[in-house]
Design an enzyme around this catalytic site. Sequence first.
Site, PDB file in Angstrom:
ATOM      1  N   GLU A 186       2.663  -1.909  14.021  1.00  0.00           N
ATOM      2  CA  GLU A 186       1.803  -0.966  13.291  1.00  0.00           C
ATOM      3  C   GLU A 186       0.448  -0.917  13.971  1.00  0.00           C
ATOM      4  O   GLU A 186      -0.085  -1.946  14.390  1.00  0.00           O
ATOM      5  CB  GLU A 186       1.602  -1.378  11.825  1.00  0.00           C
ATOM      6  N   GLU A 219       4.481  -8.223   6.652  1.00  0.00           N
ATOM      7  CA  GLU A 219       3.161  -8.791   6.360  1.00  0.00           C
ATOM      8  C   GLU A 219       3.172  -9.810   5.220  1.00  0.00           C
ATOM      9  O   GLU A 219       2.354  -9.727   4.291  1.00  0.00           O
ATOM     10  CB  GLU A 219       2.151  -7.669   6.081  1.00  0.00           C
ATOM     11  N   TYR A 264      -4.988  -3.515  12.941  1.00  0.00           N
ATOM     12  CA  TYR A 264      -5.763  -2.292  12.712  1.00  0.00           C
ATOM     13  C   TYR A 264      -7.187  -2.513  13.222  1.00  0.00           C
ATOM     14  O   TYR A 264      -8.147  -2.557  12.457  1.00  0.00           O
ATOM     15  CB  TYR A 264      -5.737  -1.921  11.230  1.00  0.00           C
ATOM     16  N   ASP A 304       0.822  -1.206   0.000  1.00  0.00           N
ATOM     17  CA  ASP A 304       0.000   0.000   0.000  1.00  0.00           C
ATOM     18  C   ASP A 304       0.860   1.261   0.000  1.00  0.00           C
ATOM     19  O   ASP A 304       0.777   2.108   0.888  1.00  0.00           O
ATOM     20  CB  ASP A 304      -0.937  -0.010   1.219  1.00  0.00           C
TER      21      ASP A 304
END
Length: 575
Positions: free
Chosen positions: A463, A374, A427, A130
């Site tokens: 993160e 990831e 997240y 991303d």
Amino acid sequence: MPVPSSFNDVGQDGQLRGFVGWVWYERVATLPQRWTQDLSTRVVLRIGSAHYYAIVWVNGVHVAEHEGGHLPFEADISKLVQSGPLSSCRITIAINNTLAPHTLPPGTILYRTDTSMYPNRYFVQSTNFDFFNYAGLHRPVVLYTMPTTYIDDIDVTTSVDQNTGLVHYQISTQGSEHFQLEVYLQDEEGNIVARGTGGRGQLQVPNAHLWWPYLMHEHPAYLYSLEVRLTVQTAAGSMSDFYTLPVGIRTVAVTKNQFLINGKPFYFHGVNKHEDSDIRGRDFDWPLLMKDFNLLLWLGANAFRTSHYPYAEEVMQLCDQYGIVVIDESPGVGIKLSQSYSNQSLQHHLEVMEELVRRDKNHPAVVMWSVANEPTSFLEPAGYYFKTLIAHTKALDPSRPVTFVTNSKYDTDLGAPYVDVICVNSYLSWYHDYGHLEVIQLQLATQFENWYRTYQKPIIQSEYGAEAITGLHQDPPLMFSEEYQKSLLEQYHLVLDQKCKEYVVGELIWNFADFMTDQSPERVIGNKKGIFTRQRQPKGAAFLLRERYWKLANETGYHPAAEKPPYLVNSPFTW
């Protein structure tokens, strides 16, 4: 096209911005007469970074190829510039930014074959990360000289025996087997505190000043200077080569619930970053870099991860100078497809880690290597892949822990058994349970407990975050408002405050600043998870984190460098 820069945003051509394929750079350089006539001089062409695959010619002669961006490579061009009457040389660099399943990062080319919808031979580059795939010559291209007998590499590791600092060095040379090596270690005042001879040895520094992270000591980031002098006798007389290397004396260790620097527990409170800015893209830029460091120190951040690729060498040097701790990450992002776990991919990944360790091994600020971000580490080939990759990295550098950053489930991650520190991205209340801030504390506590119970290793929340559009306000908080970003962080902090007393050793916000991404319905001109805008202006969350980080620095027994946070950092090149 300026160098360094990404080529994508400099012009007004929309096709160039998203171009995939070969681009060509060329420049003629005039060389000093000594370079072209003195055969005892070695002339080297160095490319700081070319994204992604590069082929280099000098005066039309092929001199180098390199696969992978973000890391430097060079070529000895002495014979080409010292073989004729010309005092100039033509440097040509062709760069291809195409990403395939076996590159790092990986990607795929999707061919659109329906001619009722797309032109003939139409294709698009697809990636599984991303951020925008900026390309070009991102770092300086330089010509430099050295003697034909020269210092090729220096390897330094440090340890501490009571109050004595130990500096272990190994020096490799090229060009001759008959030479003398002298080694001097100087303190910050220029006093010689230790000396040695030969290509391998140990220097002892009584009452050594240790390299401490920012806010962990009243005199952080103490650097000695290791000066290496090579002398060789030739028919033409004496020839010398010199190199000075900053050295920080410090130790790093990991227990089942702590990360130790110089034997004391260290808690990472910092950020993830990107090399990203308006117009320049991913290029190296001194004013932007110094602005970022001023913001890091203002924030009270003591660490960052080089997400998701190695940063410029100057960044690492500043981290050494200011005590900013670094998790140094390879470009292993977007490893999603099973093809990206092939032997071909693994071999390239091993080579990239060799280049990264060779470049950054002597930086005291680098305390851990991260081999990937990831990946689909639950896939069957991932176990062997990461076992091999991590073992290879440890063999290259036994002095540092190794990790990769995961977003897989704790009970299916096949790479986690091989890391030294568990780094987890999550997240909560963003990519699932949208808007439900009330579930964060339960889910985050469960996440930490599951990982620690399974692996008994320290954990970093590597993160976490939420997007916020600058100036968008909603109360009660709604997604994409500055209030929602702050409220989400506060929910995470409530759990982190408890778990940091047990086995959580760090928290790194995603992200330091807004950054560019590919176009999609989910992104409004880039990713807005930054606590600063892309122009480095603070959102509300920046003030929240600043208050938290300075509080953490005091609560954990650190010694702030001053009563007030510093507001200005001077570049090493300040006039």
